[in-house]
Design an enzyme around this catalytic site. Structure first.
Site, PDB file in Angstrom:
ATOM      1  N   ARG A  89       0.837  -1.196   0.000  1.00 42.14           N
ATOM      2  CA  ARG A  89       0.000   0.000   0.000  1.00 42.14           C
ATOM      3  C   ARG A  89       0.869   1.242   0.000  1.00 42.14           C
ATOM      4  O   ARG A  89       1.782   1.373   0.806  1.00 42.14           O
ATOM      5  CB  ARG A  89      -0.929   0.039   1.210  1.00 42.14           C
ATOM      6  CG  ARG A  89      -1.752   1.327   1.236  1.00 42.14           C
ATOM      7  CD  ARG A  89      -2.907   1.247   2.154  1.00 42.14           C
ATOM      8  NE  ARG A  89      -3.674   2.484   2.127  1.00 42.14           N
ATOM      9  CZ  ARG A  89      -4.706   2.726   2.908  1.00 42.14           C
ATOM     10  NH1 ARG A  89      -5.105   1.813   3.757  1.00 42.14           N
ATOM     11  NH2 ARG A  89      -5.351   3.867   2.826  1.00 42.14           N
ATOM     12  N   ARG A  98      -6.105   1.648  -3.320  1.00 42.08           N
ATOM     13  CA  ARG A  98      -5.181   0.937  -2.455  1.00 42.08           C
ATOM     14  C   ARG A  98      -5.240  -0.558  -2.687  1.00 42.08           C
ATOM     15  O   ARG A  98      -6.308  -1.109  -2.923  1.00 42.08           O
ATOM     16  CB  ARG A  98      -5.433   1.257  -0.979  1.00 42.08           C
ATOM     17  CG  ARG A  98      -6.746   0.790  -0.363  1.00 42.08           C
ATOM     18  CD  ARG A  98      -7.976   1.618  -0.713  1.00 42.08           C
ATOM     19  NE  ARG A  98      -7.910   3.029  -0.393  1.00 42.08           N
ATOM     20  CZ  ARG A  98      -8.305   3.530   0.781  1.00 42.08           C
ATOM     21  NH1 ARG A  98      -8.804   2.774   1.698  1.00 42.08           N
ATOM     22  NH2 ARG A  98      -8.220   4.825   0.989  1.00 42.08           N
ATOM     23  N   ASP A 101      -6.602  -2.163   2.487  1.00 44.77           N
ATOM     24  CA  ASP A 101      -6.911  -1.257   3.596  1.00 44.77           C
ATOM     25  C   ASP A 101      -7.481  -2.116   4.711  1.00 44.77           C
ATOM     26  O   ASP A 101      -8.388  -2.921   4.468  1.00 44.77           O
ATOM     27  CB  ASP A 101      -7.944  -0.222   3.112  1.00 44.77           C
ATOM     28  CG  ASP A 101      -8.418   0.725   4.199  1.00 44.77           C
ATOM     29  OD1 ASP A 101      -7.594   1.128   5.044  1.00 44.77           O
ATOM     30  OD2 ASP A 101      -9.613   1.073   4.194  1.00 44.77           O
ATOM     31  N   ASP A 103      -9.142  -1.796   8.433  1.00 44.76           N
ATOM     32  CA  ASP A 103      -9.697  -0.865   9.427  1.00 44.76           C
ATOM     33  C   ASP A 103     -10.239  -1.631  10.629  1.00 44.76           C
ATOM     34  O   ASP A 103     -11.069  -2.529  10.470  1.00 44.76           O
ATOM     35  CB  ASP A 103     -10.824  -0.037   8.807  1.00 44.76           C
ATOM     36  CG  ASP A 103     -10.332   0.954   7.764  1.00 44.76           C
ATOM     37  OD1 ASP A 103      -9.166   1.381   7.863  1.00 44.76           O
ATOM     38  OD2 ASP A 103     -11.101   1.291   6.854  1.00 44.76           O
TER      39      ASP A 103
HETATM   40  C1  X6L Z   1     -18.986  12.656   2.043  1.00 39.89           C
HETATM   41  C2  X6L Z   1     -17.660  12.847   2.251  1.00 39.89           C
HETATM   42  C3  X6L Z   1     -19.479  11.369   2.013  1.00 39.89           C
HETATM   43  C4  X6L Z   1     -16.811  11.774   2.440  1.00 39.89           C
HETATM   44  C5  X6L Z   1     -18.637  10.291   2.199  1.00 39.89           C
HETATM   45  C6  X6L Z   1     -16.871   8.066   2.792  1.00 39.89           C
HETATM   46  C7  X6L Z   1     -15.012   9.503   2.586  1.00 39.89           C
HETATM   47  C8  X6L Z   1     -16.013   7.008   2.918  1.00 39.89           C
HETATM   48  C9  X6L Z   1     -14.157   8.431   2.705  1.00 39.89           C
HETATM   49  C10 X6L Z   1     -17.294  10.487   2.418  1.00 39.89           C
HETATM   50  C11 X6L Z   1     -16.383   9.340   2.600  1.00 39.89           C
HETATM   51  C12 X6L Z   1     -14.645   7.197   2.879  1.00 39.89           C
HETATM   52  C13 X6L Z   1     -13.574   2.435   0.477  1.00 39.89           C
HETATM   53  C14 X6L Z   1     -14.373   3.257  -0.334  1.00 39.89           C
HETATM   54  C15 X6L Z   1     -12.833   4.427   0.602  1.00 39.89           C
HETATM   55  C16 X6L Z   1     -13.895   1.049   0.551  1.00 39.89           C
HETATM   56  C17 X6L Z   1     -15.703   1.503  -0.971  1.00 39.89           C
HETATM   57  C18 X6L Z   1     -13.739   6.019   3.035  1.00 39.89           C
HETATM   58  C19 X6L Z   1     -12.272   6.106   2.736  1.00 39.89           C
HETATM   59  N1  X6L Z   1     -12.619   3.180   1.073  1.00 39.89           N
HETATM   60  N2  X6L Z   1     -15.417   2.808  -1.047  1.00 39.89           N
HETATM   61  N3  X6L Z   1     -13.890   4.506  -0.231  1.00 39.89           N
HETATM   62  N4  X6L Z   1     -14.968   0.644  -0.202  1.00 39.89           N
HETATM   63  N5  X6L Z   1     -16.736   1.019  -1.677  1.00 39.89           N
HETATM   64  O1  X6L Z   1     -13.251   0.248   1.228  1.00 39.89           O
HETATM   65  O2  X6L Z   1     -14.151   4.960   3.426  1.00 39.89           O
HETATM   66  S1  X6L Z   1     -11.913   5.832   1.020  1.00 39.89           S
HETATM   67 MG    MG Z   2     -11.135   2.189   5.031  1.00 42.40          MG
HETATM   68 MG    MG Z   3      -7.886   2.558   6.646  1.00 42.16          MG
END
Ligand code: X6L
Ligand code: MG
Ligand code: MG
Length: 170
Positions: A89, A98, A101, A103
């Site tokens: 990563r 990535r 990840d 968590d």
């Molecule tokens: C507004 C602003 C709404 C930010 C949502 C949601 C930001 C989730 C980051 C958000 C917001 C994240 C994954 C992902 C990411 C994953 C899927 C995050 C961090 N990680 N999408 N996006 N799966 N489907 O593991 O979770 S980046």
């Molecule tokens: Mg995550």
């Molecule tokens: Mg993470």
């Protein structure tokens, strides 16, 4: 000295959206399982999901595992970070693509807020890509089980975040 002798139940969410995504998930599970202080006790289905947060990136595979561990929550988190690095990563764009990840969602019934770690994971109840696989493995007697079940079943039904079953690991 509690954590040095008592195994705690913890739940770890995993996601990958680069290269052979299923390979990275399996590698992460194998690496965690080889750790002397960590035992994998349950493995969810794998789901394919649309990217959330930063949407101009490939779709994800997401899953959740249950582990038993004698590590403290911070020590488990550090192990997760080490595995992310071992599996290549590279943190470039925030919320960007990535290989893997990891968590930490839940650790026993611990609530904590430190600079390093917040438990339960502060945004887990908003994300179908976390709740649907968590529902596969979460203990039915866990305090959050009924809430997780309700949200997860509706999210899967509605295909929230584009969530679809990808595969079931043995
Ligand atoms: C507004 C602003 C709404 C930010 C949502 C949601 C930001 C989730 C980051 C958000 C917001 C994240 C994954 C992902 C990411 C994953 C899927 C995050 C961090 N990680 N999408 N996006 N799966 N489907 O593991 O979770 S980046
Ligand atoms: Mg995550
Ligand atoms: Mg993470």
């Amino acid at each position: 000295m509690t954590n040095s002798v008592t195994a705690m139940k913890a739940y770890i969410a995993m996601g990958s959206n680069v290269g052979d995504r299923e390979h990275w998930l399996r590698q992460a599970i194998d690496t965690l399982d080889r750790h002397n202080a960590i035992e994998i006790t349950k493995v969810s289905n794998i789901y394919e999901t649309d990217p959330v947060g930063y949407t101009e990136q490939p779709s994800f595979l997401n899953m959740v595992i249950e582990v038993r561990t004698t590590l403290s929550a911070p020590a488990l988190l550090l192990e997760q970070l080490a595995i992310e690095q071992q599996l290549g990563r590279v943190r470039e764009v925030q919320w960007g693509p990535r290989t893997i990840d990891l968590d930490l969602l839940l650790y026993d019934n611990v609530s904590l807020e430190s600079d390093l770690l917040v438990l339960p994971h502060p945004r887990m109840m908003e994300r179908a890509f976390v709740l649907v696989p968590l529902h596969d493995v979460l203990s039915k007697v866990h305090l959050l089980y009924n809430e997780v079940k309700g949200i997860a079943e509706e999210a899967l039904q509605l295909r929230k975040e584009g969530i679809t079953l990808w595969t079931t690991i043995n």
